[in-house]
Design a protein around this motif. Structure first.
Motif, PDB file in Angstrom:
ATOM      1  N   LEU A 255       0.820  -1.211   0.000  1.00 55.84           N
ATOM      2  CA  LEU A 255       0.000   0.000   0.000  1.00 55.84           C
ATOM      3  C   LEU A 255       0.854   1.262   0.000  1.00 55.84           C
ATOM      4  CD1 LEU A 255      -2.360  -1.211   2.878  1.00 55.84           C
ATOM      5  CD2 LEU A 255      -2.717  -1.540   0.420  1.00 55.84           C
ATOM      6  N   GLY A 259      -2.329   4.309  -0.551  1.00 50.00           N
ATOM      7  CA  GLY A 259      -3.006   3.197   0.105  1.00 50.00           C
ATOM      8  C   GLY A 259      -3.475   3.554   1.498  1.00 50.00           C
ATOM      9  N   SER A 261      -4.423   1.557   5.354  1.00 48.65           N
ATOM     10  CA  SER A 261      -4.338   0.340   6.168  1.00 48.65           C
ATOM     11  C   SER A 261      -5.238   0.520   7.372  1.00 48.65           C
ATOM     12  CB  SER A 261      -2.888   0.106   6.606  1.00 48.65           C
ATOM     13  OG  SER A 261      -2.770  -1.058   7.405  1.00 48.65           O
ATOM     14  N   ALA A 270       1.253   2.066   3.874  1.00 45.95           N
ATOM     15  CA  ALA A 270       0.193   3.038   3.596  1.00 45.95           C
ATOM     16  C   ALA A 270       0.456   4.346   4.331  1.00 45.95           C
ATOM     17  CB  ALA A 270      -1.160   2.470   4.005  1.00 45.95           C
ATOM     18  N   GLN A 273      -3.442   5.520   7.840  1.00 53.51           N
ATOM     19  CA  GLN A 273      -3.469   4.371   8.737  1.00 53.51           C
ATOM     20  C   GLN A 273      -4.409   4.650   9.898  1.00 53.51           C
ATOM     21  OE1 GLN A 273       0.532   2.829   9.689  1.00 53.51           O
ATOM     22  NE2 GLN A 273       1.360   4.351   8.282  1.00 53.51           N
TER      23      GLN A 273
END
Length: 676
Positions: A255, A259, A261, A270, A273
């Motif tokens: 990610l 991305g 997470s 990522a 988060q």
């Protein structure tokens, strides 16, 4: 909704003695109705405007404490709302205000949901408003599809098929072209994959998100170089394991660009988060957004009250189910008292609701890739068993969560492909201690000629949800197992448990001991372990053969001969020898690796922890998770090939991200495939 809230307030004023909307000598019905309407309106406005600010200010408070404050905050808003009513005669005792506010929020939430269900246009408009609020500028022209990876922790391949067959998961059934929608063309394909020897979330998710789970031999193990116990669900350990994986692959993770997470042990690289364990220790860093998911969810007072009420209901459900199991004297059974009902409620209600809301927010924001973990089933199955009514309800709710995410995808600013997978399965069976009256640590001490305590210490569960609760409360995660910290006598063994996988280490020896060294020090130890009926096999290093598998009746097979003569590994099925050989190559592999016995007739193993549904070693459904992917994506593997290991799953997921023509996984960034 204002009208319904007004009526609700009137009803509560008539029922509750400490809640009044007008003075006792005022009998004006019109004045009463106006007061209720104004009070309901003021409460609604305060909930919409002030509540999000309060939640944001309270993000520094541990998440579970925030959940407990929900009712108090809601009651305080009601008292303020009543003070704003012009009549000046409205009042409520603090404890009554809490009840009134909770009921009004719950009724408002139910009314909104009912209106949305009855009116599809209203439901769509609400979703579009959310999408517009969080929509980001996307490149002009057709948008490339995004991908959402939903991990159903602990749900095995065969269990998923059984749940579909029983009608517990109609959304998954529809995707597979089965159930009520039988005859429809499937939109997804189901693939089983095989875990590494360490069939648990730490090893699997690290491999899936970061492409390497090298040197992760178990859920917990003793590292001789650092002289400490590493535990996958401890924030400091998770951060270190993630760092090692990034160093080994030279890549940030699955990610790493655009991305998100959510609810994972690791970040996957990522930038967005929430509820990620590996960054939970960075509590003073403003860039740390591990707990931001709580604000996104609890900023809506209706969400907060609904989740709080569901939390209480789940605690009651667990107490009722555990009581019924004790009354019926169900076997196998483990203790489900103490804080466990609250841990279960956190996993099945709070964590699920917050993670699902975060994923929907990511989709409305148009993020390219999202990976989220729902731990509900895994937590319940550890204590209630992998099958039965207790877990069936959990599977039904997980399916509803998938349906909700699927519905949200219809209103996202870009198309989304929904991939569902699991990190491992769960194998049933009673505990080693329950069957034989002693734990693995006791057996090891007996084999070493050491005194065995008359009152053995109870082992701790390695369930992921317990670590998530501790992270939310900002409490350190203890290293559970047969013995969770080094003995004062450094010559005594450290015995740790990861499901039905046990690890024995001698801390006073700086290197991994050989069979010959172990026999010289403790001549009866290996024989005692290998010949015990609850032990399937042992793995030890050998000065002569490099590594050997030991079994009952003197079986001793070098690792390079396992393909011709699997010996005690034969019962564990295909891939067992490769999994054992790979773990043998790890620097942190214990002096003695112990895998419990496995009965292929009923799929049962014997957990070295207090779990009647376990995972972490070889044997049964724990090593056979699933990958459910849209047919629009390429097949995970060619026909006739097996999907083996979390690192292989990582490469498949990266390939799918490239197929979407997204910017997040450049071809040149993919780490070279490592030979097994």
């Amino acid at each position: 909704m204002w009208a319904v809230s007004t009526v609700t307030m009137l009803v509560l004023a008539g029922i509750l003695p400490d809640f009044q909307l007008q003075s006792a000598d005022d009998e004006s019905t019109t004045r009463l109705a106006m007061t209720a309407a104004l009070g309901a309106g003021a409460f609604g406005l305060l909930s919409a405007l002030v509540w999000p600010l309060l939640v944001r200010l309270l993000l520094l408070v541990p998440a579970l404490v925030l959940g407990l404050l929900v009712f108090f905050l809601n009651g305080s808003l009601l008292i303020v709302a009543l003070r704003l009513v012009p009549s000046g005669d409205s009042e409520a005792a603090p404890e009554t205000a809490v009840i009134v506010a909770a009921v009004m929020s719950a009724v408002a939430s139910a009314t909104g949901a009912a209106l949305a269900v009855r009116d599809d246009d209203a439901y769509r408009r609400r979703l579009y408003r959310l999408a517009d609020r969080r929509r980001r500028a996307l490149p002009p022209g057709p948008s490339s599809p995004g991908t959402v990876f939903m991990q159903l922790d602990g749900v095995g391949h065969d269990l998923l098929l059984a749940a579909v067959g029983k009608g517990l998961m109609p959304t998954v059934a529809r995707w597979l072209g089965e159930g009520a929608g039988a005859g429809e063309r499937p939109t997804h394909r189901l693939t089983a994959w095989r875990t590494d020897w360490s069939s648990q979330t730490g090893a699997s998710q690290l491999g899936i998100l970061h492409g390497s789970n090298h040197d992760v031999p178990a859920f917990r193990w003793y590292e001789k170089a650092a002289r400490e116990v590493v535990v996958c669900n401890r924030p400091t350990s998770a951060a270190e394991l993630q760092r090692r994986a990034v160093d080994r692959t030279g890549d940030g993770g699955l990610l790493s660009a655009d991305g998100a997470s959510r609810g994972n042990l690791f970040s996957g690289g990522a930038h967005e988060q929430a509820l990620v364990l590996s960054i939970a220790t960075k509590r003073r860093d403003r860039r740390n957004r591990s707990r931001a998911g709580y604000f996104a969810y609890f900023s809506d007072p209706a969400n907060a009250v609904r989740t709080a009420l569901s939390f209480i209901a789940e605690v009651g459900r667990e107490i009722g189910q555990s009581t019924r199991a004790r009354v019926r004297k169900a076997r196998p059974r483990v203790s489900r008292g103490g804080l466990y009902p609250f841990v279960r409620a956190f996993a099945t209600v709070v964590e699920r609701d917050v993670v699902v809301a975060a994923v929907m927010g990511d989709m409305f924001a148009g993020r390219t890739a999202v990976y989220a973990d729902l731990v509900a089933y895994d937590e319940v199955a550890h204590h209630s068993g992998p099958f039965g009514r207790d877990v069936e309800k959990v599977l039904e709710r997980l399916d509803r969560a998938l349906a909700l995410i699927e519905k949200a995808a219809e209103h996202a600013p870009r198309p989304y492909r929904l991939v569902v997978l699991s990190d491992h399965g769960q194998s049933p069976g009673e505990t080693f201690r329950a069957r034989y009256g002693l734990g693995l640590g006791d057996l090891v001490r007996a084999g070493c000629g050491l005194p065995v305590p008359r009152r053995a210490r109870r082992t701790h569960s390695g369930a992921e949800a317990r670590a998530a609760v501790r992270a939310a409360l900002r409490r350190p995660v203890e290293e559970g197992g047969e013995q969770h910290r080094p003995s004062r006598r450094r010559s005594e063994p450290i015995v740790l448990a990861s499901g039905n996988l046990g690890l024995v280490s001698f801390p006073d020896v700086p290197h991994r001991m050989t069979k010959e060294e172990i026999d010289a020090r403790h001549p009866a130890l290996l024989t005692t372990l290998a010949n015990h009926p609850g032990v399937g096999f042992l793995l030890v290093r050998s000065a002569r053969h490099g590594g050997v598998v030991l079994g009952a009746y003197g079986a001793e097979i070098p690792l390079d001969r396992l393909d011709d003569d699997p010996g005690p590994l034969e019962v564990f099925g295909p891939g067992a020898a490769d999994a054992v050989r790979r773990t043998h190559s790890f620097p942190s592999t214990a002096d003695i690796m112990v895998n419990s016995a496995y009965d292929p007739a009923d799929g049962e193993v014997l957990a070295f922890e207090e779990q009647i549904g376990s995972h972490g070693g070889l044997g049964g459904a724990q090593g056979r998770p699933f990958l459910l992917s849209p047919v629009a994506l390429s097949a995970p593997v060619d026909d006739g090939q097996d999907l083996v290991g979390a690192e292989h799953v990582h490469r498949v997921l990266r390939r799918w991200l490239r197929e979407a023509n997204g910017p997040q996984v450049p071809v040149e960034a993919e780490p070279q495939e490592r030979a097994a």
